[in-house]
Design an enzyme around this catalytic site. Sequence first.
Site, PDB file in Angstrom:
ATOM      1  CB  SER A  30      -0.934  -0.165   1.309  1.00 29.66           C
ATOM      2  OG  SER A  30      -0.295  -0.184   2.409  1.00 29.66           O
ATOM      3  CG  HIS A  34      -2.907  -0.836  -3.139  1.00 27.85           C
ATOM      4  ND1 HIS A  34      -3.169   0.519  -2.891  1.00 27.85           N
ATOM      5  CD2 HIS A  34      -3.219  -1.290  -1.612  1.00 27.85           C
ATOM      6  CE1 HIS A  34      -3.662   0.856  -1.604  1.00 27.85           C
ATOM      7  NE2 HIS A  34      -3.378  -0.250  -1.045  1.00 27.85           N
ATOM      8  CD  GLU A  80      -4.166   3.143  -5.786  1.00 25.18           C
ATOM      9  OE1 GLU A  80      -4.205   4.375  -6.007  1.00 25.18           O
ATOM     10  OE2 GLU A  80      -3.530   2.446  -4.731  1.00 25.18           O
ATOM     11  CG  ASN A 138      -3.341   4.416   0.739  1.00 30.96           C
ATOM     12  OD1 ASN A 138      -4.423   4.416   1.183  1.00 30.96           O
ATOM     13  ND2 ASN A 138      -2.904   3.320   0.530  1.00 30.96           N
TER      14      ASN A 138
END
Length: 703
Positions: free
Chosen positions: A424, A445, A457, A495
């Site tokens: 991540s 991800h 992702e 993120n």
Amino acid sequence: MSAFSLEKRDDGIAILTMDVPGESMNTLKADFGDEISAILDDIENDADIKGVVVASGKKDSFVAGADVSMLAACQSSEDAEALSVAGQQIFDRIEAMSKTFVAAIHGPALGGGLELALACNYRICSDSSKTQLGLPEVQLGLLPGSGGTQRLPVLIGVQQAMKMMLTGAPARAKQAKKYGIVDDMVPQTILMDVAIKYAATPKSKHEANKSMADKMLENTSLGRKIMFRKAREATLAKTKGNYPAPMYIIDSIEAGLDNPKKGYATEARLFGKLVMTKESKQLREIFFATTEMKKENGVEGVSPKPIKKAGVLGGGLMGGGIAFVTATKAKVPVRIKDINENGIAGALKYSYDILNAKVKKRFMRASEMQQQLAMITGCLDYSGYKNNDIVVEAVFEDLGLKQDMVAQIEEHCGKDVIFASNTSSIPIADIAAKAARPENVVGLHYFSPVDKMPLAEVIPHASTSDQVISSTVEFAKRQGKTPIVVKDGAGFYVNRILAPYMSEAGYLAMEGQPVDAIDKALVKFGFPVGAFKLLDEVGIDVGTKIIPILKGQFGERFSAPDAFDKLLENDRKGKKNQAGFYDYKGKNNGKEVDESVYELLGISPVTKYTDATVVERCVLLMLNEAARCLEEGVIRNARDGDIGAIFGIGFPPFLGGPFRYMDELGLAHLVGRLEHYSASYSDKYTPADILVRMNKNQETFYK
């Protein structure tokens, strides 16, 4: 070429087949009206026809709904209302015919497709797992506009019908039979035979199968008053008033109970109003974007290689979730490797628990569960890994460990195996730095929980081959994910835009704003949960781990309150160890803030800011960072940025995503507010260069 054909049989039954040319699924279009009317004239005027079976010429679908793109042509709510009335009139005509109409349903019968079936006298469906019946219009900010709000409550009772319309969730074949939506459920092989038999019988009136309690509620004026009041209260509590469609659905149902004519008129009028709302327009744009993305390869013109066998490294929650979607959605056998048996047992239990719940609710047979579980195996070594086409790594966030995993997979698997890391936060280039075949290393991800979160992702680094990118995108799609391809770098996209939003919520708390007040403001704005509840859910230890990595690459604008280190020193990891910002002990279960957190952080909570200020301070940073990501090529386009934020972190769908929201706000307003906070509070609000330039040139993200 016509979308409809009518075959008249010698026994007096006609088969009306819908098969829209050039499309994989049938959708109802506005220009079908004259064609359908002509066929209905033919049926009505032919004395030899006693009954009609409405069927699909498509292999695995009945009718997937109305063609949503036709709504864009509506210039006013009156235009949209006219579309609704036209649909109602055709279905009214089918219902009023003296001949028996039967819908033979295999595959999806959704939206207008189910409304067509509801206008028929009988509905027979196949027992296939592909068969589902529902009215999902609410998900596009609409209501069923061709009689659905009127016919479904009469057929199955108000409460069950309202639940289906307010959630948009479809019923599987077994549920549809149980609710009374269909009259019979049969194997696909005999679907047409059974439908023809029904078509040869006289028309009959259906009675909704209701319990005594439901009759008390639905058939008395007092009961109805209570039922609709409760429905509106529950709906408002859930939507926070951000979505008008659910309330309009309730209004339409209520209007039709006493006066069917008024009900249909209300349905059409409110459908017209909803089509023109900005909420529906944004939700429809999301629908078009995801439909478009399903057709795309990871790299244009580069075909994916087939994935026939997969491996997962690490049997934790993420590993278990990845194995589940690989086996059950992608239908690919998957082998979990872990260093101890407990890890494998935990990962297998993850899938067992989800599937067993489906068996208990009769969504699937026990034999189907066993077949799917048989696709997941485990090992403590690399036995059975040699012929894997892809291995997804889901071990701890430790660079050395991940590099070691790459080396081991290169040793134990074939030379073409794809190594996909579920990191991540760690850049993929670093994970591939010591690889013998770096072109096979890519990021994949997922978001937690993997079985529910729709985004993935796909992160290539500079050396990842085009075929590996396309193959990974295709694999994620088969797992039921909507993948976006993002550039390698700390935090990737989701993120990276989430971190400053979360950190700012932290700074607001350190300034004394109560934790629950911050969370409530963000939920009212449209996020599914507030920042602190999200941090508790993800894990405070996990959530704070990414900050130093982002700060290392992008500098001070990614700093977080130092006091948060005290939470980890106090062993507060969130929900998983029942110690976080919220109290998870006993009956409380996360409903109230754990007051001791204030003492730990050395703050005295007092409401200082309005909800608008709380939201603005957090959301402006997210928007600014999203713009930077587009400028730097982290995301390919604004569309991917919007889908990533909505599907990855629950950015309010009715706002269309960060980029559509920025267009809606106006870049002049956005830059002005960023400059205000930059001058008066912190230079982390300095507007991204792309925003300043676009504002100067009066540009927008979407033309």
